[in-house]
Scaffold this active site. Structure first.
Site, PDB file in Angstrom:
ATOM      1  N   GLU A  22       1.000  -1.314  -0.242  1.00  0.00           N
ATOM      2  CA  GLU A  22       0.131  -0.542  -0.312  1.00  0.00           C
ATOM      3  C   GLU A  22       1.261   0.977  -0.260  1.00  0.00           C
ATOM      4  O   GLU A  22       2.070   0.687   0.100  1.00  0.00           O
ATOM      5  CB  GLU A  22      -1.231   0.488   0.785  1.00  0.00           C
ATOM      6  CG  GLU A  22      -0.284   0.485   2.475  1.00  0.00           C
ATOM      7  CD  GLU A  22      -1.513  -0.261   3.772  1.00  0.00           C
ATOM      8  OE1 GLU A  22      -1.876  -0.725   3.590  1.00  0.00           O
ATOM      9  OE2 GLU A  22      -0.894   0.619   4.258  1.00  0.00           O
ATOM     10  N   ARG A  70     -10.158  -7.327  18.772  1.00  0.00           N
ATOM     11  CA  ARG A  70     -10.395  -7.785  20.064  1.00  0.00           C
ATOM     12  C   ARG A  70      -9.513  -6.353  20.658  1.00  0.00           C
ATOM     13  O   ARG A  70     -10.029  -5.640  19.563  1.00  0.00           O
ATOM     14  CB  ARG A  70      -8.852  -8.476  19.602  1.00  0.00           C
ATOM     15  CG  ARG A  70      -7.440  -7.577  19.069  1.00  0.00           C
ATOM     16  CD  ARG A  70      -6.342  -8.137  18.979  1.00  0.00           C
ATOM     17  NE  ARG A  70      -4.837  -8.141  18.093  1.00  0.00           N
ATOM     18  CZ  ARG A  70      -4.414  -6.265  18.393  1.00  0.00           C
ATOM     19  NH1 ARG A  70      -5.003  -5.804  19.344  1.00  0.00           N
ATOM     20  NH2 ARG A  70      -3.819  -5.928  17.555  1.00  0.00           N
TER      21      ARG A  70
END
Length: 636
Positions: free
Chosen positions: A189, A281
């Site tokens: 990216e 999480r």
């Protein structure tokens, strides 16, 4: 109702979850590897189960052993913490298949975000802006960031500034990703060195309510891993903040999310934002959100797992909170991790461990270690997280920097000085944040006065009594003591103490006021200053106006030391050889990578010190080495 929780993790996050469980009347079960047998999280749990082995791969990454441990201990729920298997859909399914409650999102949601490449495609379909690179990048797309699709915590990341380097960096990232996550997939990216890392905390129940519980800035990073985080993210317009919150909620809704999670975004210098990833999480930096909202995010994880519904709206954010991660590492040596015994970790003024911000101003310490903990090479080198909250950002930064200054950290070297320098830097206080902050600014100011520190150590001496070693009733030759600082410099102290007072070469205006092995008070140029000292073997730790200083007292007659040929490369830390990039007899150039060591979740490159020939390569892939081990020899 949940009655007993096994935390499939270790250290600070295990203790954090246990604290909330105790407050809610829930029994706790710890698991531990062999090096962790006496760790604080093991001692604090109601029950503990051994996972035979030392490395993460042998222990905390063995899902079948963790499920077996939960069943054996009578736990009815599993909390994964962060790291290890916390984002493993396979582990979540195994927990549910065993009839246990999984304190986390559905396995399908974890799987949807488990691969960063698949997650980006899914987010693009949901209308969330994402960063993208053409399948065949050109010079115009540089620099690039290579990332592991299944990764996190900076593992498998590489910055590419030349297209010619891309194939090699892809191969290196694949190898590291395979070792760390069991998945070789990587992607590229655009790399924005001036971008900001901003994230949104999410909570979602099983009844359709999704909260965007404020936002955080996590831009101050080293090795692509966060070291300073704060909430709320400073300097965002209300329009941009609302856009980030909407995108985060859309991401969670698109995958049927439930529980606590975080949507991470990259903000460009022009104010545009792009989705990076979703961590399914609890985040390491969740305390700053707790401190500005008063929420206990772990308690809400447990309630949601039991089927509870969230109220319609989250609580409002109040004040500001900043977290600093204390690591056992040398920030001036490429953040190399340090091992050894942590003799003392003491932070005066801490309001309470794991405080959720019930007062207007306070300090919180989340730590997985205690006095006497052995910091080994097998796991992350984080010692603790220190969090300050106050009505304003400037007050929180000042409070946190002062608390770090006052902390007594006796053991392996830490990044404390770097953290305090960053928190006091004008650019940080002005909110000029970006992911390259720590390398873009000079954070080496405020060096301790080592000659004065050595004098204090000499005056403290090793024994008791009213006078330091060297006191004489009549004039005599000066006494001598030599100390080595952590930067390798040696400091000779020459002093004489007689009836007329203390005489020290190089310190003409000085008066000794108090002295003991634990403390020294001096009047220097008319100003009284005090130091606290602690000695462990031949190492002395000084806390005082010279800053925190560690000194090693040198014997009068130095011991013989092992010598090595010029060009010898020695292991700077304990670790495992993961790769080699040259063969004996091969010509090498200065700075060329020769091999890599893996220690404390990070790879460390060992490079040629000069142009020459690799005369010897003494180690092989997979070999474990200790500090000072001869790795290779480069001859000119």
């Amino acid at each position: 109702m949940i009655t007993s929780v096994l935390v499939a993790n270790r250290g600070e996050i295990a203790r954090r979850v246990f604290r909330t469980c105790r407050a809610l009347g829930i029994a706790t079960v710890a698991v531990h590897s062999d090096p962790d047998v006496d760790a604080p999280h093991v001692r604090e749990a109601d029950a503990a189960v051994r996972l035979p082995g030392a490395t993460a791969a042998e222990t905390y990454l063995r899902g079948e052993l963790l499920v077996k441990a939960a069943l054996a201990a009578g736990a009815d729920a599993v909390h994964p913490g962060y790291g290890f298997l916390s984002e493993s859909a396979e582990f979540a399914r195994a927990v549910l298949d065993a009839g246990l409650v999984w304190i986390g999102p559905p396995p399908e949601s974890i799987a949807a975000m488990g691969s960063k490449t698949a997650a980006k495609r899914l987010m693009a379909e949901a209308g969330v802006p994402v960063l993208a690179v053409p399948a065949e990048p050109t010079e115009a797309d540089l620099p690039l960031l290579v990332k592991a699709a299944a990764g996190g915590g900076g593992r498998g990341m590489r910055i590419v500034r030349r297209l010619a380097d891309l194939p090699g960096e892809l191969a290196a990232a694949r190898a590291e990703a395979e070792r760390a996550f069991g998945d070789q997939e990587v992607f590229c990216e655009p790399y924005l060195p001036d971008g900001r890392h901003v994230e949104v905390q999410l909570l979602a129940d099983g009844h359709g309510t999704i909260w965007a519980v404020g936002d955080r800035d996590c831009s101050l990073q080293r090795r692509h891993q966060k070291v300073v985080e704060e909430a709320p993210a400073p300097g965002l317009s209300e329009t941009l903040r609302a856009e980030l919150h909407r995108a985060a909620v859309a991401a969670a809704r698109a995958i049927g999310y439930r529980g606590a999670g975080t949507a991470e975004f990259l903000l460009g210098p022009d104010g545009r934002c792009w989705f990076l990833e979703m961590n399914t999480r609890l985040q390491v930096e969740h305390p700053v959100t707790e401190c500005v909202t008063g929420l206990d995010l772990v308690a809400w994880q447990l309630r949601i797992a039991e089927g509870a519904a969230l109220p319609p709206e989250p609580p409002a954010t109040r004040g500001h909170a900043i977290e600093a991660r204390l690591y056992a590492e040398d920030a001036e040596q490429d953040w190399q991790p340090r091992t050894g015994t942590l003799h003392r970790l003491e932070v005066p003024g801490v309001t309470a461990e794991f405080e959720t911000g019930s007062t207007e101003t306070g300090l919180r310490l989340d730590s997985g270690v205690g006095d006497g903990t052995e910091i080994g090479p097998h796991y992350d080198p984080m010692l603790a997280k220190l969090i300050a909250w106050a009505p304003t950002r400037a007050e929180a930064a000042r409070l946190l920097a002062a608390a770090l200054d006052r902390a007594r950290i006796h053991g392996p070297g830490s990044n404390r000085a770097l953290l305090t320098a960053a928190l006091r830097h004008p650019a940080f206080l002005a909110g000029e944040l970006h992911t390259g902050f720590l390398t873009a600014h000079d954070l080496g100011g405020g060096r301790p006065d080592l000659p004065l520190a050595a004098l204090v150590a000499a005056l403290a001496g090793a024994g008791g009594g009213p006078f330091p070693p060297g006191w004489r009733n009549l004039p005599s030759q000066p006494q001598q003591r030599t100390f080595r600082a952590e930067d390798g410099t040696e400091h000779l102290v020459r002093y004489r103490l007689d009836r007329s007072g203390l005489h020290v070469e190089g310190f003409p205006d000085l008066q000794l006021l108090e002295r003991s092995p634990e403390s020294v008070a001096l009047r220097v140029a008319g100003v009284t200053r005090r130091w606290r000292l602690a000695r462990y073997g031949d190492r002395l730790y000084l806390d005082g106006p010279t800053g925190a200083v560690t000194l090693t007292e040198l014997p009068l007659l130095p011991a013989p030391v092992a010598t090595h040929a010029p060009g010898a490369l020695l292991a700077p830390m304990p670790g495992t050889v993961t790769r080699t990039a040259a063969e004996p007899g091969q010509r090498v150039t200065a700075g060329q990578p020769l091999l890599w060591l893996e220690a404390m979740k990070m790879e460390h490159r060992i490079s040629a010190p000069a142009d020459g020939v690799l005369a010897e390569l003494r180690v092989a892939v997979g070999q474990q080495v200790e500090p000072g081990t001869l790795l290779a020899v480069v001859e000119s």
